[in-house]
Design a protein around this motif. Sequence first.
Motif, PDB file in Angstrom:
ATOM      1  N   VAL A 104       0.820  -1.216   0.000  1.00  0.00           N
ATOM      2  CA  VAL A 104       0.000   0.000   0.000  1.00  0.00           C
ATOM      3  C   VAL A 104       0.853   1.264   0.000  1.00  0.00           C
ATOM      4  N   LYS A 105       0.197   2.348  -0.374  1.00  0.00           N
ATOM      5  CA  LYS A 105       0.859   3.647  -0.408  1.00  0.00           C
ATOM      6  C   LYS A 105       1.076   4.131   1.026  1.00  0.00           C
ATOM      7  N   PRO A 139       1.266   6.656   3.986  1.00  0.00           N
ATOM      8  CA  PRO A 139       0.713   7.993   4.243  1.00  0.00           C
ATOM      9  C   PRO A 139       1.812   9.021   4.520  1.00  0.00           C
ATOM     10  N   TYR A 140       2.933   8.581   5.112  1.00  0.00           N
ATOM     11  CA  TYR A 140       4.068   9.474   5.362  1.00  0.00           C
ATOM     12  C   TYR A 140       5.332   8.615   5.354  1.00  0.00           C
ATOM     13  N   TYR A 196       6.301   5.699   7.761  1.00  0.00           N
ATOM     14  CA  TYR A 196       5.303   4.645   7.930  1.00  0.00           C
ATOM     15  C   TYR A 196       5.814   3.328   7.356  1.00  0.00           C
ATOM     16  N   LYS A 197       5.644   2.235   8.087  1.00  0.00           N
ATOM     17  CA  LYS A 197       6.094   0.931   7.610  1.00  0.00           C
ATOM     18  C   LYS A 197       4.894   0.013   7.413  1.00  0.00           C
ATOM     19  N   PRO A 198       4.434  -0.162   6.165  1.00  0.00           N
ATOM     20  CA  PRO A 198       3.324  -1.089   5.956  1.00  0.00           C
ATOM     21  C   PRO A 198       3.765  -2.520   6.268  1.00  0.00           C
ATOM     22  N   ILE A 199       2.888  -3.293   6.837  1.00  0.00           N
ATOM     23  CA  ILE A 199       3.228  -4.668   7.209  1.00  0.00           C
ATOM     24  C   ILE A 199       2.201  -5.627   6.618  1.00  0.00           C
ATOM     25  N   ASN A 239      -5.909   0.317  -1.512  1.00  0.00           N
ATOM     26  CA  ASN A 239      -4.579   0.892  -1.666  1.00  0.00           C
ATOM     27  C   ASN A 239      -4.179   1.750  -0.466  1.00  0.00           C
ATOM     28  N   SER A 250      -1.772  -2.207   8.935  1.00  0.00           N
ATOM     29  CA  SER A 250      -0.497  -1.578   9.290  1.00  0.00           C
ATOM     30  C   SER A 250      -0.676  -0.455  10.303  1.00  0.00           C
ATOM     31  N   ASN A 272       1.805   0.901  13.237  1.00  0.00           N
ATOM     32  CA  ASN A 272       2.375   2.233  13.058  1.00  0.00           C
ATOM     33  C   ASN A 272       1.535   3.236  13.831  1.00  0.00           C
ATOM     34  N   ASP A 316      -4.452  10.748   8.129  1.00  0.00           N
ATOM     35  CA  ASP A 316      -3.480   9.659   8.258  1.00  0.00           C
ATOM     36  C   ASP A 316      -2.108  10.119   8.745  1.00  0.00           C
ATOM     37  N   LEU A 317      -1.956  11.395   9.000  1.00  0.00           N
ATOM     38  CA  LEU A 317      -0.616  11.918   9.302  1.00  0.00           C
ATOM     39  C   LEU A 317      -0.307  11.885  10.796  1.00  0.00           C
TER      40      LEU A 317
END
Lengths: 220, 371
Positions: free
Chosen positions: A191-192, A194-195, A198-201, B21, B26, B30, B230-231
Amino acid sequence: MISILPFLLVFGLTLACKIQECPIPMRFFTFAFSFFLFVTLTFPVQAQYQKKKFSFEPEIGLWLGPAAPLGELSKHLNTYIGVGLYARFNLPVKGLGVDTGFSYSHLDSDSPATLHLVPIYAGLIYTLPIKFAMKFHIKANFGTTFVKTMPNKKSGWFPNFVLGIGGAFPTGRHLYVGLHIDYILVIENYVKKPYPAYKPINGHFMHFGVSVSYRFGGLQ
Amino acid sequence: MQKIKFLVIVSFTFSLFTCSNHPVLSDLANSRMELVLKGTYTSNGVETRQATLKNYKYSGLSNAASNNSDSNSFKLYIDLGELRMAKGSGPGRDPSKYWSSFFRGRIALCDSTIASDGRTLQSCAENNGKQKLEDFLTGRGISLPTNDVGSGHYNHIALFVRKFSSSPSFTYDANGNSTKTNKTVFDNERIYGAHAGQAYYLHPNDSSEGVPRLFPLENKNVSIDIPDNDLPYVLEVRVMVNGLLMKHVQTNDSGGYISFIGPANWLENVYDKSGKLGGNFAITARAYQPHNVGNFRGSGTTTLYAVVKAGSSFDGKALPYAAAKGTITNLPPASYDVYTVTDSNNDGFFETASSCATNVVVTKNSTATGC
């Protein structure tokens, strides 16, 4: 005709899902999986006419048991409960069958974080050639997962892979009681962000279930 | 018929592979929240640590009170347990639904990692508790691992302090001579000092109306706005400890006295045997997104400015939304009322607040001026 019923069931559930653009690797899985399903499903249809002795022996089952997070998510979520339905039928290859199913599991935590997980999947199941009162199986599935998390109130659909082992013994002509362990991989690391930090898992989960199933046809 | 069957199956297959997307799972790993915990009145700038204890005001304790040799080189030992926030006025019957518990753990902060018998305070030493206490008290702030909370406006924050111990602490005889150095337990070891017993802090001063106390330390009038995007954001929690400490003396059962270090009696004088210290510690919290903040600059560089959200009251008996000498940074765009605050009676707390500007508009990436 009965072989299509589990698919229609799962199809109805996926109607709610929003179709969005997938990254390239996901498209690859899409094609691979449709090809796989096409091949496996044409075999039994042809076989139906060729071999009189062959029977689909469709099976519908319900399972209930703990759902556990693994890996990174296990630091943030606690083991809680899951419930699922599955449907299976035989293929003309000895021991091989098609397995579809979906489940719902809810995982909570000591913090505001909670997770609702609905994996929907289909794939192959293989009954091990062991001569024993219990039937042991291994299975591999692909599919999609509806994920909803709190407290951010976000939800989405992500591809999944399911690997499972289990065993069941007959308690009558049609009823089977069994145990199984499923490992579920929910792919989300594409996924994209957000900043930048950020670490997508990916999500890793384990389902332990006690199941009761009804087999049409059943023991001869 | 067969063709229709396959078409259904193939279309079903495609529908299986819808995928989002944006991250969902996550988000659990996070945390958007960066918790910064500060032990200062001010919200930015680095303070020097309080060097001497504030004066005490007791009557009838001339002997004990005159022994002021322990005013310097005092040590602090703080064990933090949990931080929670909520929307509303109290948990009522279902605390688990009311509270958002975003930090739960054990953070031991200590000025010395050596116990009275020479052993090491394990938890404090392993987690760099000495440096953390320094950062806490000087206003650099300590970051703690947290879980996210839902977006929205929160007005209630609670910090659960497991232990607040300080050294030195002495037992005096009736003539005011020191007879014993007291010991207490911190981080499973014996240390010189005294634990600020629950009893003191559970009895609030008359003027503090029950909150805030220390176990937990609460404030129901904070203004924490968790943004709905989301920030990442910073949650700044301030508990005034630095600059507020004084020596307390209580009579004991055998006609002597016990001294220990605790918060100054800025709300109301603490009298012998009153045992009321609750309310003298103050807590506040606010949230901001680092990419969306502005500043306020006052004309004086050493003047202490305090801001609160425009229209909200501020009487100097609580910690302001933000405060600093000269320039207040990291203010979310909004209108603020500005006060200058002073510690008129030198008891540690800045209880004299005078309004110097109202409805000062702070915008993103700019510095508003006034006063």
